[in-house]
Scaffold this motif. Structure first.
Motif, PDB file in Angstrom:
ATOM      1  N   ASP A   1       5.612 -31.327  30.857  1.00  0.00           N
ATOM      2  CA  ASP A   1       6.411 -31.632  31.712  1.00  0.00           C
ATOM      3  C   ASP A   1       7.913 -30.980  31.578  1.00  0.00           C
ATOM      4  OD1 ASP A   1       4.453 -33.638  32.997  1.00  0.00           O
ATOM      5  OD2 ASP A   1       5.050 -35.278  31.872  1.00  0.00           O
ATOM      6  N   ILE A   2       8.201 -31.156  30.319  1.00  0.00           N
ATOM      7  CA  ILE A   2       9.447 -30.481  30.006  1.00  0.00           C
ATOM      8  C   ILE A   2       9.219 -29.496  28.716  1.00  0.00           C
ATOM      9  CG2 ILE A   2      11.638 -31.056  29.099  1.00  0.00           C
ATOM     10  CD1 ILE A   2      11.651 -32.125  31.860  1.00  0.00           C
ATOM     11  N   ILE A   3       9.492 -28.440  28.764  1.00  0.00           N
ATOM     12  CA  ILE A   3       9.569 -27.585  27.635  1.00  0.00           C
ATOM     13  C   ILE A   3      11.015 -27.511  27.257  1.00  0.00           C
ATOM     14  CG2 ILE A   3       9.128 -25.431  26.679  1.00  0.00           C
ATOM     15  CD1 ILE A   3       6.877 -25.153  28.428  1.00  0.00           C
TER      16      ILE A   3
ATOM     17  N   GLU B   1      10.473 -15.866  23.591  1.00  0.00           N
ATOM     18  CA  GLU B   1      10.866 -14.682  23.894  1.00  0.00           C
ATOM     19  C   GLU B   1      11.473 -14.580  25.381  1.00  0.00           C
ATOM     20  OE1 GLU B   1       7.271 -12.411  22.871  1.00  0.00           O
ATOM     21  OE2 GLU B   1       8.685 -11.273  22.025  1.00  0.00           O
ATOM     22  N   ARG B   2      10.916 -15.326  26.259  1.00  0.00           N
ATOM     23  CA  ARG B   2      11.346 -15.331  27.715  1.00  0.00           C
ATOM     24  C   ARG B   2      10.743 -16.661  28.449  1.00  0.00           C
ATOM     25  NH1 ARG B   2       8.538 -10.763  28.089  1.00  0.00           N
ATOM     26  NH2 ARG B   2      10.391  -9.575  27.698  1.00  0.00           N
ATOM     27  N   ILE B   3      11.583 -16.826  29.656  1.00  0.00           N
ATOM     28  CA  ILE B   3      10.866 -17.906  30.156  1.00  0.00           C
ATOM     29  C   ILE B   3       9.945 -17.329  31.466  1.00  0.00           C
ATOM     30  CG2 ILE B   3      11.548 -19.647  32.214  1.00  0.00           C
ATOM     31  CD1 ILE B   3      14.160 -19.836  30.682  1.00  0.00           C
ATOM     32  N   ILE B   4       9.128 -17.721  31.736  1.00  0.00           N
ATOM     33  CA  ILE B   4       8.125 -17.033  32.729  1.00  0.00           C
ATOM     34  C   ILE B   4       8.349 -17.721  34.130  1.00  0.00           C
ATOM     35  CG2 ILE B   4       5.345 -16.490  33.255  1.00  0.00           C
ATOM     36  CD1 ILE B   4       4.884 -16.881  30.445  1.00  0.00           C
TER      37      ILE B   4
ATOM     38  N   THR C   1       7.243 -21.112  35.438  1.00  0.00           N
ATOM     39  CA  THR C   1       5.737 -21.763  35.022  1.00  0.00           C
ATOM     40  C   THR C   1       5.381 -21.934  33.558  1.00  0.00           C
ATOM     41  OG1 THR C   1       5.046 -19.553  35.155  1.00  0.00           O
ATOM     42  CG2 THR C   1       4.698 -20.744  37.276  1.00  0.00           C
ATOM     43  N   GLY C   2       6.332 -21.591  32.801  1.00  0.00           N
ATOM     44  CA  GLY C   2       5.954 -21.487  31.282  1.00  0.00           C
ATOM     45  C   GLY C   2       6.918 -20.651  30.405  1.00  0.00           C
ATOM     46  N   VAL C   3       6.766 -20.553  29.328  1.00  0.00           N
ATOM     47  CA  VAL C   3       7.513 -19.755  28.448  1.00  0.00           C
ATOM     48  C   VAL C   3       6.440 -18.892  27.694  1.00  0.00           C
ATOM     49  CG1 VAL C   3       9.266 -21.407  28.190  1.00  0.00           C
ATOM     50  CG2 VAL C   3       7.575 -21.458  26.270  1.00  0.00           C
ATOM     51  N   SER C   4       7.025 -17.954  27.011  1.00  0.00           N
ATOM     52  CA  SER C   4       6.263 -17.018  26.324  1.00  0.00           C
ATOM     53  C   SER C   4       6.920 -17.088  24.903  1.00  0.00           C
ATOM     54  CB  SER C   4       6.252 -15.440  26.653  1.00  0.00           C
ATOM     55  OG  SER C   4       6.032 -14.430  25.728  1.00  0.00           O
TER      56      SER C   4
ATOM     57  N   ILE D   1       3.024 -20.554  26.845  1.00  0.00           N
ATOM     58  CA  ILE D   1       3.016 -22.222  26.859  1.00  0.00           C
ATOM     59  C   ILE D   1       3.245 -22.617  28.555  1.00  0.00           C
ATOM     60  CG2 ILE D   1       3.825 -24.325  25.927  1.00  0.00           C
ATOM     61  CD1 ILE D   1       4.817 -22.604  23.639  1.00  0.00           C
ATOM     62  N   LYS D   2       2.326 -23.435  29.008  1.00  0.00           N
ATOM     63  CA  LYS D   2       2.588 -23.853  30.330  1.00  0.00           C
ATOM     64  C   LYS D   2       3.389 -25.065  30.755  1.00  0.00           C
ATOM     65  CE  LYS D   2      -1.647 -21.514  31.868  1.00  0.00           C
ATOM     66  NZ  LYS D   2      -2.702 -21.878  31.067  1.00  0.00           N
ATOM     67  N   LEU D   3       3.953 -24.917  31.822  1.00  0.00           N
ATOM     68  CA  LEU D   3       4.497 -26.169  32.199  1.00  0.00           C
ATOM     69  C   LEU D   3       3.523 -26.874  33.308  1.00  0.00           C
ATOM     70  CD1 LEU D   3       7.988 -25.455  34.017  1.00  0.00           C
ATOM     71  CD2 LEU D   3       7.419 -26.628  31.921  1.00  0.00           C
ATOM     72  N   ALA D   4       3.451 -28.018  33.141  1.00  0.00           N
ATOM     73  CA  ALA D   4       2.859 -28.890  34.360  1.00  0.00           C
ATOM     74  C   ALA D   4       3.397 -28.644  35.560  1.00  0.00           C
ATOM     75  CB  ALA D   4       2.517 -30.266  33.763  1.00  0.00           C
TER      76      ALA D   4
END
Ligand SMILES: Cc1cc2nc3c(=O)[nH]c(=O)nc-3n(C[C@H](O)[C@H](O)[C@H](O)COP(=O)(O)OP(=O)(O)OC[C@H]3O[C@@H](n4cnc5c(N)ncnc54)[C@H](O)[C@@H]3O)c2cc1C
Length: 534
Positions: A14-16, A226-229, A236-239, A249-252
């Motif tokens: 839910d939260i990164i 490294e970056r927010i995707i 939608t997630g982060v790398s 790594i994915k966001l719900a």
């Protein structure tokens, strides 16, 4: 407390939260407390003993302490950074370890005056809006001016002399600094530290310990984002680099990414994610920093307004002064024993014996000044009878800088952070001149700048580059301001679910920043929870 280091980042969150400095820890704790499945990613490794930190001098063998836990080892960070700082990630001095700079700072913990919020923060962030957040920080993070567990003060000759100078000589009020937080004109007092039982405290010892007990919270150290995707305006997630390999790594669905990398690294992370001033795009592309980023979101305020206090060290001497130098490897045996056995003595504090503030009105700006008195001399002035006054401008200054990437693409300050508006040098010189006028040389004598200097001589000195002037105080803030770079809910402008919550969103404060950063994180948490899913 358990140390979490297993990798279970494969599920969706839910939260990164990116960065476990004071702000990142607080916002992650609050999100997990509200039931959000929360992942806190920290590029650095452990710091305090309870987090797995094991760097320490031999005299701490057999103690459940790392160097980070012992307040009196604070200044050793400038001589030996271990792996605790961001040397590889920022072109400036900041902490890259669990706790961020709050794991390596002096622990000075000053509540900002209400005027800071009412003057420098936008609607929704005035003092009345953040006062509940202030209360929660006080309730969660213990603090005290009496640091030693035997209730005594140590290394006090500098305090005594400064009090004679400012309180007896210059009419400063002697106050309990946080009880009278709103008064920052001609006040003097003993520093407040956020230590816990004679050891470093702060969010790692408090908020984080609550969070790691929850099943819906995961801390992952040694994991650099490294970056927010994004898909257009939506994250939608982060790398991230997890155990040496790049991983998504994915966001719900409906989730949010919160950048808490600090005032230098959060702007850089946004740039590497394709968000910022379009003028930067060509250089980032040339450096391979935008590989895999297909579109660009214009937000020219990312990195704008970077602040740090412009400081001057003034060496002060008197035969009555007994300076004290904390020694990393070889402390005076009695002092080592006082600390290891009773959390008492000089090692139970970082070395600041007193602090004072004043203000001056210039062109309708109320400019703040702060002085902090350290227990030892500096650079060329290290006799036993010398102490150091660190004096700087605080809120209301006119100069404004930017975060800038160097040729290695590391974020740091540009040349405009200090004294780019000449009124700042004049104002700080006026202040120093006014306190020098009240200084009896029989109490303390300035060594690196003569007591009878004119205001112009003082200005020319403080704005020139020497070992004592124009140094970085490492109070980085204000590089992604609320209302400009992020909206009032901390959402990065141009995006739907990317936030910045750290020193970047905090305006230049009248006091050292960490208390204000914690307030901002508490208040931002309320606002983000109210937003719900994006
Ligand atoms: C030497 C020193 C002394 C100081 N003394 C005091 C003091 O006595 N009192 C006071 O009030 N303030 C002091 N400060 C300032 C204070 O510590 C900072 O203002 C505060 O820590 C800022 O908090 P933050 O959460 O914004 O970011 P930071 O503390 O900078 O933390 C950011 C964290 O994010 C991590 N991170 C960044 N980018 C990424 C990424 N891409 N992926 C994963 N992780 C990432 C970093 O590793 C770091 O751990 C001092 C600072 C320093 C350096």
């Amino acid at each position: 407390a358990p140390v979490q280091n297993e990798t279970r980042v494969d599920s969706a969150w839910d939260i990164i939260v990116i960065g476990a400095g004071p702000a990142g820890i607080i916002v992650a704790e609050r999100m997990s407390k509200a039931g959000k499945k929360t992942l806190l990613l920290e590029g650095g490794g452990p710091s305090y003993w309870i987090t797995g930190g094991r760097q320490k001098p031999a005299w701490l063998d057999n103690q459940q302490l790392s160097r980070v836990d012992v307040p009196g080892l604070y200044k050793s960070i400038f001589a030996d950074q271990g792996n605790l700082t961001c040397a590889e990630h920022a072109n400036a001095f900041t902490g890259c370890t669990l706790g961020g700079s709050s794991a390596i700072n002096a622990g000075l913990f000053f509540e900002p005056p209400r005027s800071d919020f009412d003057t420098y923060f936008p609607k929704g962030w005035k003092h009345k809006d953040v006062s509940a957040a202030i209360d929660r920080v006080y309730d969660t993070v213990p603090s005290d001016d009496v640091y030693s567990q035997d209730d005594k003060f140590y290394v006090q000759s500098g305090y005594v002399a400064a009090k004679k100078w400012l309180v007896d000589g210059a009419g400063y009020a002697n106050v309990d600094i946080n009880k009278e937080a709103d008064n920052k004109s001609k006040v003097f007092g003993r520093p407040i530290f956020d230590y816990v039982n004679g050891q470093r405290g702060g969010p790692v010892r408090t908020y984080l310990q609550d969070a790691i007990k929850r099943k819906n919270f995961q801390l992952q150290m040694n994991t650099r984002v490294e970056r927010i995707i994004r898909n257009g305006d939506t994250a939608t997630g982060v790398s991230a680099i997890v155990n040496g390999t790049a991983k998504v790594i994915k966001l719900a669905s409906g989730g949010r990414v919160i950048s808490s990398g600090g005032a230098l690294q959060s702007p850089a992370l946004l740039w590497f994610s394709g968000i910022g001033d379009p003028a930067l795009r060509a250089n980032l592309t040339a450096g391979g920093k935008l590989d895999g980023v297909s579109d660009w979101i214009n937000n020219a305020e990312v990195g704008n307004g970077l602040f740090d206090n412009p400081n001057t060290f003034i060496e002060l001497s008197n035969p009555s002064i007994q300076s004290y130098v904390h020694n990393y490897s070889n402390p005076i045996p009695a002092d080592a024993l006082a600390y290891t056995q009773h959390r008492s003595g000089p090692y139970s504090f970082a070395s600041e014996t007193s602090a004072f503030w004043d203000t001056l009105k210039v062109d309708n700006h109320t400019i703040g000044f702060q002085g902090t008195i350290d227990s030892s001399g500096f650079a060329d002035w290290t006799s036993n009878n010398t102490i150091t006054l660190n004096v700087y401008g605080t809120s209301g200054l006119f100069s404004s800088g930017k975060v800038e990437l160097n040729d290695q693409y590391l974020p740091g300050p540009d040349n405009n952070v200090y004294y780019s508006d000449s009124r700042d040098g004049d104002a700080i010189a006026t202040f120093i001149h006014s306190i020098f006028a009240k200084l009896d040389p029989k109490v303390l004598t300035p060594l690196n700048i003569p007591l009878n200097s004119t205001q112009t001589q003082i200005r020319d000195y403080i704005t020139s580059s020497t070992a004592y002037t124009r140094g970085e105080v490492n109070h980085w803030s204000s590089s992604c301001r609320i209302g400009k770079c992020v909206d009032a809910n901390t959402v990065v402008k141009g995006t739907k679910n990317i936030h910045v919550v750290d020193a970047s969103i905090v305006a230049p404060l009248t006091v050292n920043p960490q208390f204000g950063v914690m307030i901002a994180a508490e208040h931002a948490s309320d606002l983000i929870l109210k937003l719900g899913k994006y």
